[in-house]
Design a protein around this motif. Structure first.
Motif, mmCIF file in Angstrom:
data_model
loop_
_atom_site.group_PDB
_atom_site.id
_atom_site.type_symbol
_atom_site.label_atom_id
_atom_site.label_comp_id
_atom_site.label_asym_id
_atom_site.label_seq_id
_atom_site.Cartn_x
_atom_site.Cartn_y
_atom_site.Cartn_z
ATOM 1 N N ASP A 1 55.281 38.036 61.051
ATOM 2 C CA ASP A 1 53.752 38.043 61.131
ATOM 3 C C ASP A 1 53.159 39.258 60.690
ATOM 4 O O ASP A 1 52.231 39.441 59.646
ATOM 5 N N CYS B 1 53.202 39.358 56.784
ATOM 6 C CA CYS B 1 52.121 38.512 56.289
ATOM 7 C C CYS B 1 50.810 39.319 56.095
ATOM 8 O O CYS B 1 49.970 39.200 55.285
ATOM 9 N N ARG B 2 50.792 40.127 57.166
ATOM 10 C CA ARG B 2 49.318 40.810 57.453
ATOM 11 C C ARG B 2 49.466 42.099 56.307
ATOM 12 O O ARG B 2 48.430 42.746 56.530
ATOM 13 N N GLU C 1 44.547 30.764 63.084
ATOM 14 C CA GLU C 1 44.977 32.403 62.909
ATOM 15 C C GLU C 1 44.661 32.621 61.492
ATOM 16 O O GLU C 1 44.795 33.965 61.249
ATOM 17 N N TYR D 1 46.094 31.267 58.840
ATOM 18 C CA TYR D 1 47.330 31.350 57.763
ATOM 19 C C TYR D 1 47.164 29.954 56.841
ATOM 20 O O TYR D 1 47.613 30.278 55.663
ATOM 21 N N SER E 1 43.120 34.873 51.654
ATOM 22 C CA SER E 1 43.727 35.938 52.345
ATOM 23 C C SER E 1 44.423 35.478 53.392
ATOM 24 O O SER E 1 44.786 34.445 53.905
ATOM 25 N N MET E 2 45.313 36.616 54.110
ATOM 26 C CA MET E 2 46.139 36.430 55.207
ATOM 27 C C MET E 2 45.281 37.241 56.151
ATOM 28 O O MET E 2 44.316 38.055 56.243
ATOM 29 N N PRO E 3 45.876 36.923 57.581
ATOM 30 C CA PRO E 3 45.170 37.499 58.675
ATOM 31 C C PRO E 3 45.497 38.905 58.497
ATOM 32 O O PRO E 3 46.241 39.246 58.154
ATOM 33 N N PRO E 4 44.392 39.719 58.928
ATOM 34 C CA PRO E 4 44.417 41.305 58.903
ATOM 35 C C PRO E 4 45.316 41.918 59.684
ATOM 36 O O PRO E 4 45.396 41.612 61.055
ATOM 37 N N ALA E 5 45.704 43.164 59.296
ATOM 38 C CA ALA E 5 46.529 44.085 60.370
ATOM 39 C C ALA E 5 45.674 45.096 60.835
ATOM 40 O O ALA E 5 45.649 46.079 60.845
ATOM 41 N N TYR F 1 44.688 43.384 66.256
ATOM 42 C CA TYR F 1 46.270 43.096 65.970
ATOM 43 C C TYR F 1 47.121 43.998 66.411
ATOM 44 O O TYR F 1 48.189 43.536 67.236
#
Lengths: 133, 133, 133, 133
Positions: free
Chosen positions: A102, A105-106, B63, B65, B80-84, B88
């Motif tokens: 995870d 990916c982020r 989420e 993805y 885009s991907m989920p953000p950091a 999170y």
DNA sequence: GTGGTCTAGACCACT
DNA sequence: GTGGTCTAGACCACA
């Protein structure tokens, strides 16, 4: 020794209890040989059922964190903690995989991950030399 | 894209599916825009229930993805991907706590922990530049 | 597969259940992969509580005799049985000690002890090649 | 006569006491007519409760291992030991069943079982001709 | 008073 | 329908 339980959480109460006690040991709030509250006492303190507390204690016993004897009740294992052996490490790596996947990916870097885990490590070790509790 | 499911595991199948797909994205076996198997196809391939696959896909969608379109079916989010972001990271730190507390009790140092997590990081990135899959 | 339980016995019901199932496996009435009755089904058949059955199943799972999965319920471990390794042998020797000390005091010879244990062994293996059950 | 008690064990302390004394007789460290420690003395030596020692002694008396006199206190039965009669053998066979079923499942052969029980037999008889204790 | 065992009955997650 | 979790309340063995 303060134990906080979230009755609304999806995490089973007995798991929260196990985690809280292990964290208490990591933080050295609970030392080897220390007695844990009695099953019934803790249950009524937390407003939960004694079986739930019992299940947590049984898991801790099985993992080697505590001993249960007829005289003193439940005590933090005075002889040893569970080992950081190969099976444990493999299991840990397996458990970390989803979190790390995870994170990748982020776009979280290994360095950021280490930094984050360091903050957790340090938070737990902060109290090591100052326990009046 | 190979998905392995362990029916004996305590981890719910839909969670295993989510984890496996996220890991596929981390390993860049699944690239943005790639189509995931159809619900029906995957369910019959794995010998599991339609609902189970569907639940996994819904979670992945929620989420961020994947996207679910009527035409292409389910595709890895091309935008885009989920953000950091901070929420999170806070959640991740919270989830790591039990593992780190356990590690401390067992005498695992921060360095050993980092080393172990590095091996997981590297394992996932090994394939990055060689995916014909 | 017939399971007989003595509700009056001093031996806990869940222990009797564990013993009966292990004996069923030893007698090859239960083969690897065979499904055990559901927790609720067995409980109502025996007229006992489902938690009692559940506890027995959990112990069997922990010892490696059975697997528990969400689809088929509880099945006899199709892959392997618990090993006859050194820790097991040491534990067994330890458990036999009181019986053997008692036997020596009563004047039972090693040969008579072997003869007696042989009768138990043979009783369990009698059915091995004739299970219509 | 050294008695070791494990407070962590699941075996009740009074049972451990009974076992230890029977084993002492089997090893001929305790001979017919020998006096056992006084209830008070043994209890304080082991740091356990008077009732616990008393219960162990009562069981030993009931089984025929010891006699309890007002004057001499508790002595190993000078006249006879419990018999190896048919009821005893049947009971023993019954008690061995779970162990043997477990052994069969784990692939332990009758020969290996005999070998293991021999080691226990021999361990107990080793001292027979050299007890200064 | 401690933990161990068992019961009865409930709700939920998973498939 | 399966097992997983939790509750409420009971009796017993042990020390």
């Amino acid at each position: 020794m303060l134990l906080e339980i979230d009755l609304q959480s999806e995490v089973p109460i007995y798991t929260q209890l196990v985690n809280a006690i292990v964290e208490g040991i990591a933080r050295k709030r609970l030392l080897p040989g220390d007695a844990l509250p009695s099953v019934r006492g803790l249950a009524s303190d937390l407003g939960i059922n004694l079986h739930t507390v019992n299940k947590a204690y049984q898991i801790l016993k099985q993992e080697g964190y505590v001993q249960i004897n007829r005289k003193q009740g439940v005590v933090v294992n005075p002889d040893s903690m569970p080992p950081a052996d190969q099976p444990y490490r493999q299991r840990l790596a397996e458990q970390l995989r989803p979190f790390i996947a995870d994170a990748i990916c982020r776009g979280l870097t290994k360095e950021q991950f280490d930094e984050l885990s360091r903050s957790v490590f340090e938070d737990m070790r902060r109290e090591e030399n100052s326990n009046v509790d």
